[in-house]
Design an enzyme around this catalytic site. Structure first.
Site, short mmCIF file in Angstrom:
data_model
loop_
_atom_site.label_atom_id
_atom_site.label_comp_id
_atom_site.label_asym_id
_atom_site.label_seq_id
_atom_site.Cartn_x
_atom_site.Cartn_y
_atom_site.Cartn_z
N LYS A 156 0.83 -1.21 0.00
CA LYS A 156 0.00 0.00 0.00
C LYS A 156 0.87 1.27 0.00
O LYS A 156 0.69 2.15 -0.83
CB LYS A 156 -0.93 0.03 1.23
CG LYS A 156 -1.87 -1.16 1.32
CD LYS A 156 -2.84 -1.02 2.48
CE LYS A 156 -2.17 -1.09 3.85
NZ LYS A 156 -1.66 -2.44 4.20
N ARG A 167 -10.13 0.64 7.50
CA ARG A 167 -9.73 -0.73 7.82
C ARG A 167 -10.88 -1.51 8.43
O ARG A 167 -10.72 -2.71 8.71
CB ARG A 167 -8.57 -0.71 8.81
CG ARG A 167 -7.18 -0.85 8.17
CD ARG A 167 -6.14 -0.70 9.24
NE ARG A 167 -4.90 -1.37 8.98
CZ ARG A 167 -3.83 -0.80 8.45
NH1 ARG A 167 -3.86 0.45 8.06
NH2 ARG A 167 -2.72 -1.49 8.29
N ARG A 207 11.50 -6.21 5.86
CA ARG A 207 11.44 -4.81 6.28
C ARG A 207 11.84 -4.69 7.76
O ARG A 207 12.51 -3.74 8.14
CB ARG A 207 10.04 -4.24 6.07
CG ARG A 207 9.99 -2.75 6.40
CD ARG A 207 8.67 -2.11 6.03
NE ARG A 207 7.59 -2.61 6.87
CZ ARG A 207 6.32 -2.27 6.72
NH1 ARG A 207 5.97 -1.46 5.74
NH2 ARG A 207 5.39 -2.76 7.51
N ARG A 239 10.53 -1.08 13.29
CA ARG A 239 9.11 -0.99 13.68
C ARG A 239 8.78 -2.09 14.69
O ARG A 239 9.15 -3.25 14.50
CB ARG A 239 8.21 -1.12 12.43
CG ARG A 239 8.01 0.20 11.73
CD ARG A 239 7.23 0.08 10.45
NE ARG A 239 5.90 -0.51 10.58
CZ ARG A 239 4.96 -0.43 9.66
NH1 ARG A 239 5.18 0.27 8.55
NH2 ARG A 239 3.80 -1.02 9.83
N ARG A 279 -1.31 -9.34 13.14
CA ARG A 279 -1.83 -8.33 12.19
C ARG A 279 -2.60 -9.02 11.07
O ARG A 279 -3.63 -8.50 10.60
CB ARG A 279 -0.68 -7.51 11.60
CG ARG A 279 -0.10 -6.51 12.60
CD ARG A 279 1.29 -6.09 12.22
NE ARG A 279 1.36 -5.24 11.04
CZ ARG A 279 2.49 -5.00 10.36
NH1 ARG A 279 3.63 -5.54 10.76
NH2 ARG A 279 2.47 -4.22 9.32
P1 B4P Z 1 3.54 -1.97 2.50
O1 B4P Z 1 2.41 -2.89 2.32
O2 B4P Z 1 3.61 -0.80 1.56
O3 B4P Z 1 3.45 -1.64 4.04
P2 B4P Z 1 2.59 -0.54 4.80
O4 B4P Z 1 2.02 0.48 3.90
O5 B4P Z 1 3.50 -0.05 5.84
O6 B4P Z 1 1.33 -1.30 5.39
P3 B4P Z 1 1.06 -1.90 6.82
O7 B4P Z 1 -0.29 -2.49 6.73
O8 B4P Z 1 2.18 -2.80 7.19
O9 B4P Z 1 1.15 -0.74 7.91
P4 B4P Z 1 0.34 0.59 8.26
O10 B4P Z 1 1.41 1.59 8.39
O11 B4P Z 1 -0.78 0.91 7.35
O12 B4P Z 1 5.00 -2.61 2.31
C1 B4P Z 1 5.52 -3.64 3.12
C2 B4P Z 1 6.94 -4.06 2.61
O13 B4P Z 1 6.83 -4.74 1.37
C3 B4P Z 1 7.90 -2.89 2.35
O14 B4P Z 1 9.15 -3.22 2.91
C4 B4P Z 1 8.01 -2.80 0.83
O15 B4P Z 1 9.25 -2.34 0.39
C5 B4P Z 1 7.76 -4.23 0.42
N1 B4P Z 1 7.16 -4.35 -0.92
C6 B4P Z 1 6.14 -3.58 -1.40
N2 B4P Z 1 5.82 -3.97 -2.66
C7 B4P Z 1 6.65 -5.03 -2.97
C8 B4P Z 1 6.81 -5.86 -4.13
N3 B4P Z 1 6.05 -5.73 -5.22
N4 B4P Z 1 7.73 -6.84 -4.07
C9 B4P Z 1 8.53 -7.00 -2.97
N5 B4P Z 1 8.43 -6.23 -1.85
C10 B4P Z 1 7.50 -5.25 -1.85
O16 B4P Z 1 -0.33 0.25 9.69
C11 B4P Z 1 0.45 -0.07 10.85
C12 B4P Z 1 -0.45 -0.19 12.08
O17 B4P Z 1 -1.07 1.09 12.40
C13 B4P Z 1 -1.65 -1.14 11.97
O18 B4P Z 1 -1.29 -2.50 12.25
C14 B4P Z 1 -2.60 -0.55 13.07
O19 B4P Z 1 -2.19 -0.94 14.37
C15 B4P Z 1 -2.39 0.94 12.94
N6 B4P Z 1 -3.36 1.56 12.01
C16 B4P Z 1 -3.06 2.13 10.81
N7 B4P Z 1 -4.18 2.56 10.19
C17 B4P Z 1 -5.23 2.24 11.02
C18 B4P Z 1 -6.65 2.39 10.92
N8 B4P Z 1 -7.22 2.95 9.83
N9 B4P Z 1 -7.43 1.92 11.94
C19 B4P Z 1 -6.88 1.38 13.03
N10 B4P Z 1 -5.55 1.18 13.19
C20 B4P Z 1 -4.71 1.61 12.19
#
Ligand code: B4P
Length: 191
Positions: free
Chosen positions: A14, A90, A129, A135, A146
């Site tokens: 994302k 979410r 990551r 993190r 998660r």
């Molecule tokens: P991403 O999937 O981009 O990770 P993210 O955006 O950080 O999503 P995530 O769900 O983990 O965390 P968020 O901050 O939203 O990438 C992951 C890895 O994959 C990276 O290292 C990237 O380089 C790699 N990658 C990407 N594409 C690739 C490809 N094609 N091939 C290989 N590798 C690739 O949320 C964190 C926490 O915050 C949640 O667990 C929750 O506790 C809280 N939170 C956030 N939003 C919330 C909400 N709306 N409601 C309630 N709690 C919330």
């Protein structure tokens, strides 16, 4: 005006694809995860609450997140040029609140990009990551939690957006650039 929701499991790409979408479409990026991590770093009251949920792999309460979003939309004029919502909504209550907030501002969700990635690949990406991110939620135990939370609380949203015709399924495996091409093709009729 484009308002895009980017949707998928933890590690589905994302944040990664949002960066590319901002560049191409000039949209304002709202990542609730990034916002919460900033609050944690600043040591604010919200940050302390966020840390207690994030480190356990749980979602924050809907009311806190919805309030955060409403305040941001009210105080950020740039959001009127269109937004990428990354990590929000979410839950179904968050999705309903987003529909209401946007309707009050005379706009709506244009499309929901659903990044679909195998579970083994998700775990692999997040563990990789975790070696560099520092993190508190990128370790195997919390990643599994998660993913459980995603299956129980977030996947019902897929049906919500399929039913209202906004969901665009994207195969989220392969190179970042190939996935991005699939996303831009899916958005071609949304402008
Ligand atoms: P991403 O999937 O981009 O990770 P993210 O955006 O950080 O999503 P995530 O769900 O983990 O965390 P968020 O901050 O939203 O990438 C992951 C890895 O994959 C990276 O290292 C990237 O380089 C790699 N990658 C990407 N594409 C690739 C490809 N094609 N091939 C290989 N590798 C690739 O949320 C964190 C926490 O915050 C949640 O667990 C929750 O506790 C809280 N939170 C956030 N939003 C919330 C909400 N709306 N409601 C309630 N709690 C919330």
């Amino acid at each position: 005006m484009l308002n895009i929701v980017i949707f998928g499991a933890p590690g589905s790409g994302k944040g990664t694809q949002s960066e590319k979408l901002i560049e191409k479409y000039g949209l304002y990026h709202i990542s609730t995860g990034d916002l919460l991590r900033k609050e944690i770093k600043a040591g604010s009251e919200l940050g302390k609450i966020a840390d207690s949920y994030i480190s356990k792999g749980q979602l924050l309460p809907d009311s806190l997140i919805i309030d955060l979003l409403a305040k941001l939309l009210d105080t950020t004029p740039e959001t009127r040029q269109g937004v990428i919502f990354d990590g929000f909504p979410r839950t179904i209550p968050q999705a309903e609140a987003l529909d209401t907030m946007l309707a009050e501002r005379g706009t709506a969700v244009s499309a929901v990009i659903g990044l679909e990635v195998d579970e083994a690949e998700l775990i692999d990406r997040l563990l990789k990551r975790g070696q560099v991110s520092g993190r508190s939620d990128d370790n195997l135990e919390t990643i599994k939690k998660r993913l459980d939370v995603y299956h129980t609380q977030t996947t019902p949203l897929r049906d919500y957006y399929v039913e209202n015709g906004k969901y665009k399924a994207i195969h989220g495996m392969g190179s970042v650039d190939t996935i991005f091409v699939s996303i831009t093709e899916a958005l071609a009729d949304c402008k």
